[in-house]
Write a protein that holds these residues in place. Structure first.
Motif, PDB file in Angstrom:
ATOM      1  N   ASP A   1     -23.988   7.371   1.565  1.00 19.92           N
ATOM      2  CA  ASP A   1     -24.761   6.466   2.417  1.00 19.92           C
ATOM      3  C   ASP A   1     -25.767   7.224   3.274  1.00 19.92           C
ATOM      4  OD1 ASP A   1     -25.433   3.909   3.086  1.00 19.92           O
ATOM      5  OD2 ASP A   1     -24.112   3.809   4.823  1.00 19.92           O
ATOM      6  N   GLN A   2     -26.554   8.064   2.613  1.00 17.49           N
ATOM      7  CA  GLN A   2     -27.638   8.782   3.280  1.00 17.49           C
ATOM      8  C   GLN A   2     -28.963   8.383   2.647  1.00 17.49           C
ATOM      9  OE1 GLN A   2     -27.315  13.004   3.521  1.00 17.49           O
ATOM     10  NE2 GLN A   2     -25.306  12.976   4.468  1.00 17.49           N
ATOM     11  N   PRO A   3     -30.063   8.410   3.417  1.00 18.31           N
ATOM     12  CA  PRO A   3     -31.379   8.125   2.824  1.00 18.31           C
ATOM     13  C   PRO A   3     -31.665   9.072   1.657  1.00 18.31           C
ATOM     14  CG  PRO A   3     -31.527   8.277   5.221  1.00 18.31           C
ATOM     15  CD  PRO A   3     -30.147   8.712   4.854  1.00 18.31           C
ATOM     16  N   HIS A   4     -32.274   8.553   0.620  1.00 19.57           N
ATOM     17  CA  HIS A   4     -32.539   9.381  -0.564  1.00 19.57           C
ATOM     18  C   HIS A   4     -33.579  10.446  -0.222  1.00 19.57           C
ATOM     19  CE1 HIS A   4     -32.992  10.613  -4.676  1.00 19.57           C
ATOM     20  NE2 HIS A   4     -32.128   9.702  -5.089  1.00 19.57           N
ATOM     21  N   PRO A   5     -33.290  11.719  -0.550  1.00 18.21           N
ATOM     22  CA  PRO A   5     -34.241  12.793  -0.226  1.00 18.21           C
ATOM     23  C   PRO A   5     -35.623  12.608  -0.835  1.00 18.21           C
ATOM     24  CG  PRO A   5     -32.126  13.715  -0.851  1.00 18.21           C
ATOM     25  CD  PRO A   5     -32.054  12.250  -1.121  1.00 18.21           C
ATOM     26  N   ILE A   6     -35.717  11.880  -1.973  1.00 19.91           N
ATOM     27  CA  ILE A   6     -37.034  11.659  -2.589  1.00 19.91           C
ATOM     28  C   ILE A   6     -37.921  10.841  -1.654  1.00 19.91           C
ATOM     29  CG2 ILE A   6     -38.221  10.447  -4.472  1.00 19.91           C
ATOM     30  CD1 ILE A   6     -35.962  11.348  -6.324  1.00 19.91           C
TER      31      ILE A   6
ATOM     32  N   LEU B   1     -41.233   4.990   5.847  1.00 14.01           N
ATOM     33  CA  LEU B   1     -40.265   4.810   6.935  1.00 14.01           C
ATOM     34  C   LEU B   1     -39.779   3.363   6.992  1.00 14.01           C
ATOM     35  CD1 LEU B   1     -38.735   5.678   9.478  1.00 14.01           C
ATOM     36  CD2 LEU B   1     -40.818   5.248  10.798  1.00 14.01           C
ATOM     37  N   ASP B   2     -40.714   2.403   6.827  1.00 21.02           N
ATOM     38  CA  ASP B   2     -40.340   0.984   6.859  1.00 21.02           C
ATOM     39  C   ASP B   2     -39.368   0.657   5.731  1.00 21.02           C
ATOM     40  OD1 ASP B   2     -40.671  -1.737   7.900  1.00 21.02           O
ATOM     41  OD2 ASP B   2     -41.659  -2.136   5.974  1.00 21.02           O
ATOM     42  N   LYS B   3     -39.604   1.255   4.551  1.00 24.22           N
ATOM     43  CA  LYS B   3     -38.712   1.032   3.399  1.00 24.22           C
ATOM     44  C   LYS B   3     -37.303   1.578   3.690  1.00 24.22           C
ATOM     45  CE  LYS B   3     -37.927   2.718  -1.307  1.00 24.22           C
ATOM     46  NZ  LYS B   3     -38.387   3.674  -2.344  1.00 24.22           N
ATOM     47  N   VAL B   4     -37.240   2.793   4.225  1.00 24.80           N
ATOM     48  CA  VAL B   4     -35.934   3.416   4.508  1.00 24.80           C
ATOM     49  C   VAL B   4     -35.217   2.669   5.626  1.00 24.80           C
ATOM     50  CG1 VAL B   4     -34.799   5.530   5.288  1.00 24.80           C
ATOM     51  CG2 VAL B   4     -36.702   5.677   3.695  1.00 24.80           C
ATOM     52  N   TRP B   5     -35.968   2.289   6.669  1.00 23.34           N
ATOM     53  CA  TRP B   5     -35.359   1.577   7.802  1.00 23.34           C
ATOM     54  C   TRP B   5     -34.842   0.206   7.366  1.00 23.34           C
ATOM     55  CZ3 TRP B   5     -34.019   3.036  12.609  1.00 23.34           C
ATOM     56  CH2 TRP B   5     -33.703   2.034  13.544  1.00 23.34           C
ATOM     57  N   SER B   6     -35.611  -0.468   6.482  1.00 21.81           N
ATOM     58  CA  SER B   6     -35.205  -1.798   5.999  1.00 21.81           C
ATOM     59  C   SER B   6     -33.944  -1.728   5.149  1.00 21.81           C
ATOM     60  CB  SER B   6     -36.334  -2.428   5.174  1.00 21.81           C
ATOM     61  OG  SER B   6     -37.490  -2.565   5.960  1.00 21.81           O
ATOM     62  N   ALA B   7     -33.677  -0.552   4.563  1.00 23.16           N
ATOM     63  CA  ALA B   7     -32.445  -0.386   3.769  1.00 23.16           C
ATOM     64  C   ALA B   7     -31.205  -0.309   4.646  1.00 23.16           C
ATOM     65  CB  ALA B   7     -32.553   0.873   2.909  1.00 23.16           C
ATOM     66  N   GLY B   8     -31.403  -0.238   5.973  1.00 24.73           N
ATOM     67  CA  GLY B   8     -30.269  -0.310   6.893  1.00 24.73           C
ATOM     68  C   GLY B   8     -29.764   1.019   7.425  1.00 24.73           C
ATOM     69  N   TYR B   9     -30.493   2.095   7.181  1.00 22.86           N
ATOM     70  CA  TYR B   9     -30.046   3.399   7.662  1.00 22.86           C
ATOM     71  C   TYR B   9     -30.316   3.543   9.153  1.00 22.86           C
ATOM     72  CZ  TYR B   9     -29.556   4.671   2.774  1.00 22.86           C
ATOM     73  OH  TYR B   9     -29.180   4.698   1.457  1.00 22.86           O
TER      74      TYR B   9
ATOM     75  N   ARG C   1     -38.858  13.048   1.236  1.00 24.61           N
ATOM     76  CA  ARG C   1     -39.868  14.022   0.806  1.00 24.61           C
ATOM     77  C   ARG C   1     -41.269  13.375   0.784  1.00 24.61           C
ATOM     78  NH1 ARG C   1     -39.376  18.867  -2.065  1.00 24.61           N
ATOM     79  NH2 ARG C   1     -37.125  18.520  -2.216  1.00 24.61           N
ATOM     80  N   LYS C   2     -41.345  12.117   0.271  1.00 26.82           N
ATOM     81  CA  LYS C   2     -42.628  11.399   0.279  1.00 26.82           C
ATOM     82  C   LYS C   2     -43.154  11.249   1.700  1.00 26.82           C
ATOM     83  CE  LYS C   2     -41.821   8.459  -3.784  1.00 26.82           C
ATOM     84  NZ  LYS C   2     -41.467   7.064  -4.159  1.00 26.82           N
ATOM     85  N   MET C   3     -42.235  10.925   2.618  1.00 24.59           N
ATOM     86  CA  MET C   3     -42.616  10.735   4.012  1.00 24.59           C
ATOM     87  C   MET C   3     -43.202  12.018   4.602  1.00 24.59           C
ATOM     88  SD  MET C   3     -40.059   9.400   7.039  1.00 24.59           S
ATOM     89  CE  MET C   3     -39.217   8.259   5.950  1.00 24.59           C
ATOM     90  N   LEU C   4     -42.533  13.146   4.319  1.00 26.14           N
ATOM     91  CA  LEU C   4     -42.992  14.428   4.862  1.00 26.14           C
ATOM     92  C   LEU C   4     -44.306  14.880   4.227  1.00 26.14           C
ATOM     93  CD1 LEU C   4     -39.527  16.199   5.047  1.00 26.14           C
ATOM     94  CD2 LEU C   4     -41.016  15.765   6.993  1.00 26.14           C
ATOM     95  N   MET C   5     -44.456  14.636   2.927  1.00 30.19           N
ATOM     96  CA  MET C   5     -45.705  15.007   2.264  1.00 30.19           C
ATOM     97  C   MET C   5     -46.875  14.180   2.796  1.00 30.19           C
ATOM     98  SD  MET C   5     -45.398  17.596   0.407  1.00 30.19           S
ATOM     99  CE  MET C   5     -47.074  17.541  -0.212  1.00 30.19           C
ATOM    100  N   ALA C   6     -46.608  12.911   3.120  1.00 30.63           N
ATOM    101  CA  ALA C   6     -47.653  12.076   3.718  1.00 30.63           C
ATOM    102  C   ALA C   6     -48.050  12.635   5.092  1.00 30.63           C
ATOM    103  CB  ALA C   6     -47.164  10.636   3.848  1.00 30.63           C
ATOM    104  N   CYS C   7     -47.062  13.100   5.844  1.00 29.25           N
ATOM    105  CA  CYS C   7     -47.356  13.708   7.150  1.00 29.25           C
ATOM    106  C   CYS C   7     -48.152  14.996   6.969  1.00 29.25           C
ATOM    107  CB  CYS C   7     -46.063  13.995   7.914  1.00 29.25           C
ATOM    108  SG  CYS C   7     -45.170  12.527   8.443  1.00 29.25           S
ATOM    109  N   TYR C   8     -47.803  15.775   5.939  1.00 25.19           N
ATOM    110  CA  TYR C   8     -48.503  17.033   5.681  1.00 25.19           C
ATOM    111  C   TYR C   8     -49.976  16.763   5.329  1.00 25.19           C
ATOM    112  CZ  TYR C   8     -49.690  21.508   3.521  1.00 25.19           C
ATOM    113  OH  TYR C   8     -50.301  22.695   3.196  1.00 25.19           O
ATOM    114  N   LYS C   9     -50.214  15.622   4.651  1.00 22.15           N
ATOM    115  CA  LYS C   9     -51.596  15.236   4.307  1.00 22.15           C
ATOM    116  C   LYS C   9     -52.269  14.465   5.442  1.00 22.15           C
ATOM    117  CE  LYS C   9     -50.247  14.646  -0.518  1.00 22.15           C
ATOM    118  NZ  LYS C   9     -49.902  13.619  -1.529  1.00 22.15           N
ATOM    119  N   ALA C  10     -51.537  14.285   6.563  1.00 17.05           N
ATOM    120  CA  ALA C  10     -52.044  13.550   7.733  1.00 17.05           C
ATOM    121  C   ALA C  10     -52.321  12.086   7.392  1.00 17.05           C
ATOM    122  CB  ALA C  10     -53.297  14.211   8.296  1.00 17.05           C
TER     123      ALA C  10
END
Length: 338
Positions: free
Chosen positions: A234-239, A260-268, A242-251
């Motif tokens: 029951d942990q957020p999927h690293p994939i 983030l909205d997708k992961v948060w909506s999954a209930g984590y 990883r997408k979230m962090l790469m988006a931050c890296y690309k600003a």
């Protein structure tokens, strides 16, 4: 009239973490220099008071039990008292259970001592530790104490000075992987490589958690692959992370917020998301080391705020915005106070 038929007794299987618990020091995984010191104590036969500290699930209590078996042999049951100090941590336990066992006469091999194993000793109250200090002193001729704890700084100095202190580090990914492969081979577990990698990723050097997650995934879902492991843990999927962090890296703050909205909506929970962010960013080769360190710093500050009680999606969104801003204009970012 009594029935002649007999009902079949149910069979119960041990949890794998108990089934494959080492019984000899040679079988303990990891921390070889410390285990070698314990083997010298076992051969010598004269065990000092021991204080073993380290993270959960890395073999502290198991090592002490292996040492006790090696020292006492068949007299193990009579010569060892084990208490979990997180449950029995008051001064009355020291005055009654521990003192009575220390006074008890037991037939042991020549030159051997009774052993009292105190697990989670850092949970003991200060009063109980003060009483324990005196007990250790009075009965040291016949009884030796082995204290296992997560944080040695919670043990009072007088007890620390009476003990040989052994510090355990967390297990490496290779050591955890090797043990999981051994268990999979014995139990005929069907697995994929990414499934075992997911187990190692979620365990973070905790062998007990890795084995429990392996058994839970195999028993519940019948196949140990990455998706099943993350369902069980029951942990957020690293994939996604990883997408979230790469988006931050690309600003690209919009893409980061979408993930983030997708992961948060999954209930984590926020603490699960920020914890997985930290674990993933550490092993991301696509991000340069200097940027990675800046990311870890910001994630750490957000983790601290979440642990203080501000566990909202706004807090996580602010963290992602700060990560994006780091990439936009690092110099200007230093001047901004959040």
């Amino acid at each position: 009239m009594a029935s002649s038929s007999t009902t079949a007794q149910p069979t119960y299987e041990l949890p794998w973490v108990e089934k494959y618990r080492p019984v000899k020091l040679d079988d303990v995984v990891g921390n070889r220099p410390t285990i070698e010191r314990l083997k010298v104590i076992q051969e010598d036969g004269n065990c000092p008071h021991l204080l073993i500290s380290g993270l959960p699930g890395i073999g502290k209590t198991t090592s002490v039990h292996c040492l006790a078996h090696g020292l006492l042999g068949d007299a193990y049951k009579e010569g060892v008292l084990e208490l979990n100090a997180s449950d029995e941590r008051g001064i009355d336990v020291v005055r009654n259970k521990i003192k009575n066992f220390a006074q008890k006469k037991v037939s042991l091999p020549p030159g051997k001592h009774k052993l009292i194993i105190l697990d989670e000793a850092d949970s003991m109250t200060t009063g109980a530790q003060q009483a324990l200090r005196r007990t250790m002193e009075i009965y040291s001729n016949t009884t030796r104490f082995c204290l296992a704890c997560n944080q040695s700084n919670k043990i009072i100095d007088p007890i620390q000075s009476r003990c040989a202190i052994l510090r355990y580090s967390k297990l490496s990914d290779e050591e955890v992987m090797k043990r999981l492969l051994e268990i999979c081979s014995i139990e005929k577990v069907e697995y994929t490589d990414n499934g075992l990698e997911a187990l190692v990723f979620t365990a973070e050097g905790d062998m007990r958690q890795a084995i429990n997650n392996l058994q839970s995934t195999w028993t519940g879902l019948g196949l140990v692959n990455a998706d099943n492991v993350f369902k069980v843990c029951d942990q957020p999927h690293p994939i996604d992370i990883r997408k979230m962090l790469m988006a931050c890296y690309k600003a690209d703050v919009d893409e980061a917020m979408e993930v983030l909205d997708k992961v948060w909506s999954a209930g984590y929970a926020a603490v699960d998301i920020i914890g997985t962010l930290f674990k993933v960013v550490k092993v991301m080769d696509a991000i340069p080391e200097a940027v990675k360190l800046d990311f870890i710093k910001e994630i750490g500050w957000t983790h601290m705020r979440i642990l203080e009680g501000v566990s909202t999606v706004i807090q996580l969104g602010a963290c992602l915005a700060r990560l994006c801003k780091l990439q936009m204009d690092p110099v200007a970012f230093e001047a901004v106070k959040f």
